[in-house]
Design an enzyme around this catalytic site. Structure first.
Site, PDB file in Angstrom:
ATOM      1  N   ASP A   1       0.857  -1.185   0.000  1.00 54.51           N
ATOM      2  CA  ASP A   1       0.000   0.000   0.000  1.00 54.51           C
ATOM      3  C   ASP A   1       0.892   1.233   0.000  1.00 54.51           C
ATOM      4  OD1 ASP A   1       0.851  -0.177   2.673  1.00 54.51           O
ATOM      5  OD2 ASP A   1      -1.033   0.581   3.478  1.00 54.51           O
TER       6      ASP A   1
ATOM      7  N   TYR B   1       3.029   4.711   0.732  1.00 57.74           N
ATOM      8  CA  TYR B   1       3.714   5.301   1.883  1.00 57.74           C
ATOM      9  C   TYR B   1       2.711   6.163   2.650  1.00 57.74           C
ATOM     10  CZ  TYR B   1       8.076   4.051  -0.543  1.00 57.74           C
ATOM     11  OH  TYR B   1       9.093   3.384  -1.182  1.00 57.74           O
TER      12      TYR B   1
ATOM     13  N   HIS C   1      10.918  -9.638   0.619  1.00 58.55           N
ATOM     14  CA  HIS C   1      10.676  -8.204   0.461  1.00 58.55           C
ATOM     15  C   HIS C   1      11.981  -7.433   0.674  1.00 58.55           C
ATOM     16  CE1 HIS C   1       8.926  -4.203   1.141  1.00 58.55           C
ATOM     17  NE2 HIS C   1       7.858  -4.670   0.513  1.00 58.55           N
TER      18      HIS C   1
END
Length: 219
Positions: A64, A66, A186
């Site tokens: 999503d 910042y 990630h």
């Protein structure tokens, strides 16, 4: 919310008439009216505007936007010129440097990638200030899944870069055998050493594109 045009409007047009999107639209409109929401509403679909569907050659999935001031600009991992490069993007730049030797940029604005066909797509397109994942489960996921499916349906080789569990969960949406799916941890400082560093996704991506008659990305 900002309008779409071109082939994005064609392939996503039916989504706007579905019940979930009508609820999402009401929710997001109310949030922008009463809360501080990122990105600015006119940047909501920046990723789609900068990377038309028929130009997509790479997809990088984020979670999503910042959630701190002046950072979100409607593209995953990207921040505007002049804003400090966030930690995850620093690690992406570090891996690019180690992988293909590119100089590490001093800007976090990834518009240059987007214009080359890199679709920088978040699963959720809005967020409340200072509240990560605050718009999770409101309907954006269904909309961005439709975007992924539209890209998957393209009849040419495309690379999907799936970093982290949330992105890797989208793998089931990618069924076209023409495409290349690359998975890794990630790039966040919390997980980059668990398999993102050393993944060599950027050289693998360009090798695949060139082998299939497409230009590589100037990372």
């Amino acid at each position: 919310m900002a309008a779409l045009d071109g082939r994005w409007a064609e392939v996503l047009g039916q989504e706007f008439h579905k019940p979930y999107y009508k609820e999402l639209y009401k929710f997001v409109k109310q949030e922008y009216a009463t809360e501080v929401i990122y990105p600015p509403s006119d940047m909501l679909f920046t990723a789609l505007h900068l990377t038309p569907l028929d130009k997509v050659k790479v997809v990088i999935l984020g979670q999503d936007p910042y959630h701190e001031p002046d950072q979100a600009m409607g593209m995953s991992f990207s921040v505007p010129e002049g804003v400090e490069v966030p930690p995850s993007l620093k690690n992406i730049y570090k891996e690019i440097h180690e992988d293909i030797g590119e100089k590490i940029p001093d800007t976090g604005d990834l518009t240059r990638w987007a214009r080359q066909g890199v679709l920088l797509l978040n699963a959720v397109l809005t967020v409340r200030a200072h509240q990560a994942n605050s718009h999770k489960g409101k309907g954006w996921e269904q909309f961005t899944d439709a975007i992924i499916k539209a890209v998957d349906a393209e009849d040419r080789p495309i690379v999907f870069l799936l970093w982290g569990r949330n992105a890797r969960d989208k793998k089931e949406l990618i069924t076209n055998p023409k495409h290349l799916v690359l998975e890794a941890a990630h790039p966040s400082p919390l997980s980059a050493y668990n398999g993102f560093f050393g993944c060599r996704h950027f050289s693998k991506c360009n090798k695949f594109l060139k082998e299939n008659g497409s230009e590589g990305v100037d990372w």
